[in-house]
Design a protein around this motif. Sequence first.
Motif, PDB file in Angstrom:
ATOM      1  N   SER A   1      -7.503   9.829   0.484  1.00 11.65           N
ATOM      2  CA  SER A   1      -7.265   8.719   0.987  1.00 11.65           C
ATOM      3  C   SER A   1      -5.740   8.203  -0.052  1.00 11.65           C
ATOM      4  O   SER A   1      -5.588   7.546  -0.249  1.00 11.65           O
ATOM      5  CB  SER A   1      -8.022   8.061   0.207  1.00 11.65           C
TER       6      SER A   1
ATOM      7  N   LYS B   1       0.724  -1.413   0.183  1.00 11.88           N
ATOM      8  CA  LYS B   1       0.036  -0.065   0.246  1.00 11.88           C
ATOM      9  C   LYS B   1       1.048   0.951   0.575  1.00 11.88           C
ATOM     10  O   LYS B   1       0.758   2.617  -0.691  1.00 11.88           O
ATOM     11  CB  LYS B   1      -1.044  -0.168   1.324  1.00 11.88           C
TER      12      LYS B   1
ATOM     13  N   LEU C   1      -2.723   4.696   0.801  1.00  9.79           N
ATOM     14  CA  LEU C   1      -2.796   5.126   1.829  1.00  9.79           C
ATOM     15  C   LEU C   1      -3.833   6.785   2.381  1.00  9.79           C
ATOM     16  O   LEU C   1      -3.400   7.010   1.703  1.00  9.79           O
ATOM     17  CB  LEU C   1      -1.395   5.246   2.963  1.00  9.79           C
ATOM     18  N   TRP C   2      -4.039   6.607   4.222  1.00 10.93           N
ATOM     19  CA  TRP C   2      -4.508   8.168   3.853  1.00 10.93           C
ATOM     20  C   TRP C   2      -3.656   9.312   4.350  1.00 10.93           C
ATOM     21  O   TRP C   2      -2.557   8.843   4.766  1.00 10.93           O
ATOM     22  CB  TRP C   2      -5.732   7.699   4.599  1.00 10.93           C
TER      23      TRP C   2
ATOM     24  N   LYS D   1      -9.510   8.309   8.459  1.00 11.29           N
ATOM     25  CA  LYS D   1      -9.735   8.723   6.997  1.00 11.29           C
ATOM     26  C   LYS D   1     -10.267  10.053   6.625  1.00 11.29           C
ATOM     27  O   LYS D   1     -10.266   9.968   5.553  1.00 11.29           O
ATOM     28  CB  LYS D   1     -10.266   7.243   6.529  1.00 11.29           C
TER      29      LYS D   1
ATOM     30  N   THR E   1       0.788   4.103  -3.073  1.00 11.17           N
ATOM     31  CA  THR E   1       0.338   5.553  -2.051  1.00 11.17           C
ATOM     32  C   THR E   1       1.912   6.336  -3.475  1.00 11.17           C
ATOM     33  O   THR E   1       1.742   7.034  -4.074  1.00 11.17           O
ATOM     34  CB  THR E   1       0.083   5.535  -1.542  1.00 11.17           C
TER      35      THR E   1
ATOM     36  N   SER F   1       2.452   9.344   3.800  1.00 12.63           N
ATOM     37  CA  SER F   1       2.114   8.769   5.012  1.00 12.63           C
ATOM     38  C   SER F   1       3.159   7.182   4.517  1.00 12.63           C
ATOM     39  O   SER F   1       3.196   5.722   5.492  1.00 12.63           O
ATOM     40  CB  SER F   1       0.359   7.948   4.445  1.00 12.63           C
TER      41      SER F   1
ATOM     42  N   GLU G   1      -6.088   0.238  11.390  1.00 11.49           N
ATOM     43  CA  GLU G   1      -7.158   0.516  10.584  1.00 11.49           C
ATOM     44  C   GLU G   1      -6.984   1.048   8.722  1.00 11.49           C
ATOM     45  O   GLU G   1      -8.088   0.667   8.038  1.00 11.49           O
ATOM     46  CB  GLU G   1      -8.248   2.065  10.745  1.00 11.49           C
ATOM     47  N   MET G   2      -5.387   1.104   8.512  1.00 11.46           N
ATOM     48  CA  MET G   2      -4.844   1.742   7.253  1.00 11.46           C
ATOM     49  C   MET G   2      -4.924   0.201   6.124  1.00 11.46           C
ATOM     50  O   MET G   2      -5.142   0.305   5.148  1.00 11.46           O
ATOM     51  CB  MET G   2      -4.082   2.684   6.712  1.00 11.46           C
TER      52      MET G   2
ATOM     53  N   GLU H   1      -8.585  -1.882   6.059  1.00 11.43           N
ATOM     54  CA  GLU H   1      -8.900  -1.099   5.560  1.00 11.43           C
ATOM     55  C   GLU H   1      -9.179  -2.028   3.749  1.00 11.43           C
ATOM     56  O   GLU H   1      -7.504  -1.972   2.970  1.00 11.43           O
ATOM     57  CB  GLU H   1      -8.931  -0.052   4.588  1.00 11.43           C
TER      58      GLU H   1
ATOM     59  N   TYR I   1      -0.710   2.306  12.191  1.00 13.12           N
ATOM     60  CA  TYR I   1      -1.647   2.088  10.711  1.00 13.12           C
ATOM     61  C   TYR I   1      -2.487   0.692  10.684  1.00 13.12           C
ATOM     62  O   TYR I   1      -3.271   0.401   9.630  1.00 13.12           O
ATOM     63  CB  TYR I   1      -0.023   1.370   9.587  1.00 13.12           C
TER      64      TYR I   1
ATOM     65  N   TYR J   1      -8.621  -0.888   0.512  1.00 11.73           N
ATOM     66  CA  TYR J   1      -8.336   0.309  -0.086  1.00 11.73           C
ATOM     67  C   TYR J   1      -6.752  -0.110  -0.545  1.00 11.73           C
ATOM     68  O   TYR J   1      -6.306  -0.508   0.680  1.00 11.73           O
ATOM     69  CB  TYR J   1      -8.620   1.280   0.966  1.00 11.73           C
TER      70      TYR J   1
END
Length: 394
Positions: free
Chosen positions: A288, A4, A277-278, A283, A8, A293, A268-269, A272, A266, A274
Amino acid sequence: LWQKSLRTLYVTMRDNFMDCPDRERAQWWGDVTNEMMLTMYSLSQSSYHLYRKGVGTMLSYVNPETKVLQTVVPIKNDYFELPCQQLAGVCGFWTYYMYTGDKEFIKSVYNSSINYLNLWSFQDNGLVKHRSGSWDWQDWGSKIDIEPLENAWYYYALSCVKNMAEILEDKIIADEFDEKLKKLHTAYQMLWAGDGYKSADNEGYDDRGNAVAVLSGICPEENYAKLKNILLNTRNSSPYMEYYVLEALCKMEEYSLAEQRMLERYKEMIEEDYSTLWENVIKKDGTSNHAWSGGPLVIMSKHFAGIRPLEAGYEAIEIIPQYSIQSSLSCTVPTVKGYVTLDYRTESGKTLVDVTYPEGTETILYLPQNAVVTANGKAVSAEALTGAEYITLR
């Protein structure tokens, strides 16, 4: 999390390293500095052109009268400066040199770096006077303790430019900046408040300033034991400064604490569904897709796998894996000398380690207990490994 971080980074690279693709595509220098570091551990050398282009663009907008390094260019106003991002950027110049060995690059940024640092002046107490720039911003979030953070960044940048001066054999600047470093190092210790560094009017300790104090070297090693509690449990930083907090824990050799903090921050990231990374830990508080990050990618490759240049441009390499964190690990790092790879796993009470490194490059590999090592396809003799903390491969 590693993937991720890479994704990103990738979606924030176009004509320039951008802040983010979905809100603004401007080149902010704090983002650029972090993104450059990510490329060193994930992308080919062609990605370096984007960083050098960004540096060239920034330098082309320096007003010879103000000598300010601008944080965003092009810009429609007279200038746009976030001082702490620019100090981090000067540190990034030195980092780029260490990973590439590009002396011509150092020459290209040298005078502008000196001029910018000379815009700061010292207070009577030996600390630097606060420079607010055009936006007095150090990080997202609350509880920012500016004084220890700004002074640590300035000390870090001074150290990097002094290193440049020594490379370029400029004794006058090297000596001048060495005197400033000594003065600031002494003054900074007045900010020590028993368990960490803080300004007199700040209610508590901030993880950001204490992290940069460690990274810059202005914090003596004897203070590490107390600082680690702040750097593990104080959670003021956004993902932008989170990278530096994790770097500081690793410099203190608190690798398991760095892993713990990273996975908690990290969480929740990671969970998630997705692919990027936020901008912020939560979030809804930002974009997003924000490459600042992606620091965990660097932390895992540079510190957990332990692959990094021992000399500029990977003329010498060190591989210091943190074997106690993971029972198995696989990592590939693209370098200016070629790929460096590490694979290890624990099996039947032995740790099987397989490394590849560029031929002709001195590589120091640190060993676990009961190691069985293969280097560039050849088995290393048990005799060479017995009782050794590390081996030197050539």
